[in-house]
Design an enzyme around this catalytic site. Structure first.
Site, PDB file in Angstrom:
ATOM      1  CB  SER D 228      -0.970   0.160   1.259  1.00  0.00           C
ATOM      2  OG  SER D 228      -1.948  -0.724   1.225  1.00  0.00           O
ATOM      3  CB  SER D 266      -1.303  -1.977  -3.421  1.00  0.00           C
ATOM      4  OG  SER D 266      -0.716  -0.788  -3.054  1.00  0.00           O
ATOM      5  CG  ASP D 268      -1.482   1.805  -4.328  1.00  0.00           C
ATOM      6  OD1 ASP D 268      -1.245   1.389  -3.340  1.00  0.00           O
ATOM      7  OD2 ASP D 268      -1.266   1.536  -5.401  1.00  0.00           O
TER       8      ASP D 268
END
Lengths: 343, 343, 343, 343
Positions: D228, D266, D268
């Site tokens: 992340s 992830s 993000d």
């Protein structure tokens, strides 16, 4: 047994309700409450379990829709990206979201020791409304134990409504609000249901319009709306994420039919899930067969979502007795108002 | 035969390309062009057909992602709501979107006389870039006949790239831009492809970075970016709308790797579709079986989308010869620049 | 003079209307129509001009909200990205969006010869509903000249409602629909208005609920909804894009209060703009002073948007006389139904 | 003093950095850390304070952008609806979001005793990455006291980077990740800055590409990305919510330039705020004057956001020494790799 709109000769739309007229008409759904009533503390936790198994291992397809985003729900970002729910859905007061999320995490780790090790992390999903007027919300009275109690209480069948669980200290259009539920039968593919559970805490006094056009007066100053409403929709019709998002959006129509305009200070959030396509955390195939609704048939679900949301809010108010909370603040019961009118 | 990055010893990522390294590596996809070059008129139409049948009757699953919305594409609202494409995807210049949409409508009615009668309406999908610098865009030179010519030209196999169709008058990072394509093999479920076709017309002169770190100089003043890029991604991996939206988003990563920051004045829009789950307009079942990708395997598609977008833009520039357009404005060829460097 | 809800003893909410109870209560707004009635052709164009000057040079702040995206509106992508409208807003039938967009482009170039040269391109904004049942929509009868006629007709003051312009062939809840308008006074900052203009073409016969609870029967089979509604909201309260988007969203509440659940086949789209902060295309300053509403006061605008949308739809139906269109299809007038009830 | 890209002869773009090359180049911004390193516990909290006053009373204008939503951030819904941040922004490990949110709530109540009484509730904003590989994340080691320590540590000036605060146990492209910062000077309206702080924990080993084209090998198996990245962007340029959202989006371009394709697993997420227009919780005027950027000048902010995000991630890795965490897992330092290359 909860009072419902039909007890008062009202109806919200044309579709038939399910046997219990509750979210638990969708097979497998469980609802549990933990209620705190002690002096100025009038709050709680409500848990909705999409099924009785390991929710992290067998996720349900899901989507959310933000009607008005003045709210502090945790978990929506991942629901929208991945289209799944992997924990129970909790409802509580605004300032207890963090504690409830932590409790969900700990419970998920207990059931799945690979979380945070080999299996990635888990996305807790907790919605909230502000019960500040009737509850000493600054006390942050909810503990992780209360969450476990709500989870332990979760059961199929009858849904306790009104002043219970997260609904204990809620206010709706100046009357006592709380937990409400309703369902609709869906005449598709052999017979299904759509069920709704709401935590009602919104609406300016004087704005409520009943299905028959009456405008009940709660005997409260109109003031500024600072409420919220959480709407959880469940169905066993197999739907993909995009379809669930469309269904979730129709909760807003149900709220609007009550006379609300989705006020600025209100966190009005709908979460919808389907038990019709479980997503296996440990899926080994590249391509997974699933079922989706023929989009041309989706209107019955839209209508059901609007009707059942409309009715679930009314049921929350009709099941909630008059209540005196923090600092002696009183909320009348809509059921009492209606009974007075019938006399 | 189009020049591509491998002809110049460059590569965009690690996944293997398809046999033609083009969007037509996805079975069934057809591409056609109509090119207008006449005095100050340097423009055209490019058509992408998801399959060779009746697209209104057998829709493809689709999604779009707006990287930067300074653009005039028509059709995205319905693509996002219903998750399908039901006409060819057209690319053209900015001021010709209306004419292209009308031509698609007429073509759809010709094939489906029930449109606008018993079958609802049809959603034309047309993307655009502004070829104003090299084309007399005010002339609105594109007619409905040009659209029909592009549709008639559509074929499987080799994709003509560079200064053709909608790409005729486009500019990219100060060099000549245009139509480019690339593909990646997807090692999932028996073997699939993801293919990309771009209409490249973006990027400030001086901002282009090649995969090896070189920064080609087009001999143009840097100025303000006022371009756009349309990115069409196709795959035969069965994906649902949400998954396609996630894939479409990764086109932005490919664009960013070229040195772009998705400039303010640029309409950067990605459209993704899958031929893996056709949606039957006349579906009679309530519930429809379909296949979806195991989400845990989606990274290969994300990587492919970023790589193939990156490469398709470079291919568009490498296939485009130097060009002199409206009012004598000149654009150098990136291929020439690279050949000069090799000497 | 248009018939309105107050002529029939109905009311939609509690806020006072403006002097004309129309979108033109917002100073500067102009509305014009071009109506085509000839045999099976029953359609038209309606133009809303946010002000009387050069709209490309002095853009209005704007936002849109897609209630249900089964629609073919052009221009929304850029409105959402840049937060401005730079052409008149046109309404027409579904298959004429392309022609209307082209006409707006040509008109903008005529006024701004730098478009497509030094000034970038222009974003035409055209909304639509499907008048197929009453109009031979396959004929694509709208030409660019009809657009110019609607623009030339645009004027301040009274708004012609009912079976005019784009509303000519529209149907609403099985009754005759069309163009409707309403407004609300906004007691903020010295006095302002919010006005709404709708093109009503949605709602299943039997679903309409009047503010007093009555359910008018149009004498039509219920069938499947395949309509749409375009809602244009205007205000002179200075609002930024985010605030306008919040206001636009409340149009959905107004639609829901009519009994609609925003049906699957309906393109229900709201566009909101404010004349309170014009954006200068040729702005030379880096930082621009503007006014925005104190967010804590926004509820009056939300309420006004819901109420005026609700009322504008009813006004569209009350102003529309009974109508016989293509292939002898008949639509009753809601005004006639109400008059019958009063007898 | 943190190592930065310039120490290694690298550069990310063309805009000049600020005096400290950190988010604290934006006047008033404060950053504080609380670091836990004890056996298998390697985690922490990082706090970013938009200014030194009461953040609930004087909110900053804000927006967020979800690049990939496999993340558990709390607070984004309200940021997007109201366009403001009203608490410090906290970063921590994935399973500690709840505890951090509760701590922010308690701290806000301490400063504003009207919260949950007369003033509505408060929206805590907490982002996260999964430090599971190097930290015993199941221990939920972060307590509310650690949050208070990070808040107490917050200061203007130098930003401690690398293995500190929330960055203690993070991994980036197989190397040690953590906290990184960078800034750009913005030549607008008398001189401003845009600064970025990242918590880097993303990227598959082998995918990292340096600005000069080199691909550093961390000596780790490639595996599946499960990271992340949180990106906090701050500026003193007055921007409205919509403009901040556009700026936040460009963080994705910076991440893509590192070789990432924003992997499936992830989270993000970019959060952007401006100190240029404070929003007074107790505002008494209906209409509030503010400044907004001339949109035609926004490209410098987009470029700055992409460049500074790109550089902040590299700085996070260059400032992070080699690290051995939970169960003896080791992460090499990118700084060491670069020094080895220079020999």
């Amino acid at each position: 047994m909860a009072s419902t709109v039909s007890d008062f000769g009202l109806s919200c739309g044309i579709l038939p309700g399910g046997a219990r007229n509750a979210i638990t008409d969708v097979p497998g759904i469980r609802v549990g409450h933990c209620t705190l009533r002690n002096g100025d503390t009038n709050t709680g936790v409500t848990a909705i379990l999409p099924h009785g198994g390991n929710l992290f291992r067998k996720k349900v397809t899901a989507a959310s829709h933000v009607i008005n985003g003045f709210g502090k729900t945790i978990g929506l970002t991942q629901v929208q990206e991945l289209g799944t729910i992997e924990t129970p859905v909790l409802l509580t007061n605004t300032l207890s979201v963090g504690t409830c999320a932590t409790a969900l995490i700990r419970d998920a780790i207990r059931q799945n020791p690979d979380i945070g090790r080999s299996a990635g992390t888990v996305n807790p999903l907790v919605g909230e409304c502000n019960d500040g007027p009737l509850n000493d919300i600054q006390a942050l009275a909810i503990s992780e134990e209360h969450v476990l109690a709500a989870l332990a209480d979760a059961h199929e069948g009858e849904v306790e409504q009104g002043n219970v669980g997260a609904g204990t200290g809620m206010t709706c259009f100046g009357f006592k609000g709380g937990i409400g539920s309703a369902s609709r039968r869906i005449a598709l593919g052999g017979g299904h249901h759509l069920g709704v559970l709401v935590l009602s805490n919104f609406g300016r006094p004087g704005d409520l319009v009943l299905p028959d056009g009456r405008r009940p007066d709660p005997g409260q100053p109109a003031g500024v709306e600072r409420g919220s409403v959480m709407i959880v929709l469940a169905t066993d019709v197999p739907l993909e994420h995009r379809q669930l998002e469309r269904v979730a959006r129709r909760a807003g129509a149900g709220i609007a039919r009550l006379g609300s305009f989705w006020g600025h200070g209100s966190g009005d959030i709908a979460i919808a899930f389907s038990t019709g396509n479980l997503v296996d955390h440990d899926e080994s195939r590249d391509l997974v067969p699933l079922l989706a609704l023929n989009e041309a048939r989706i209107d019955i679900l839209f209508r059901a979502a609007a009707e059942a949301t409309h009715e679930a809010v009314l049921n929350s108010m009709l099941s909630a007795g008059a209540f005196t909370g923090r600092a002696g603040k009183h909320r009348a019961s809509l059921a009492d108002w209606l009974r007075d009118q019938q006399r």
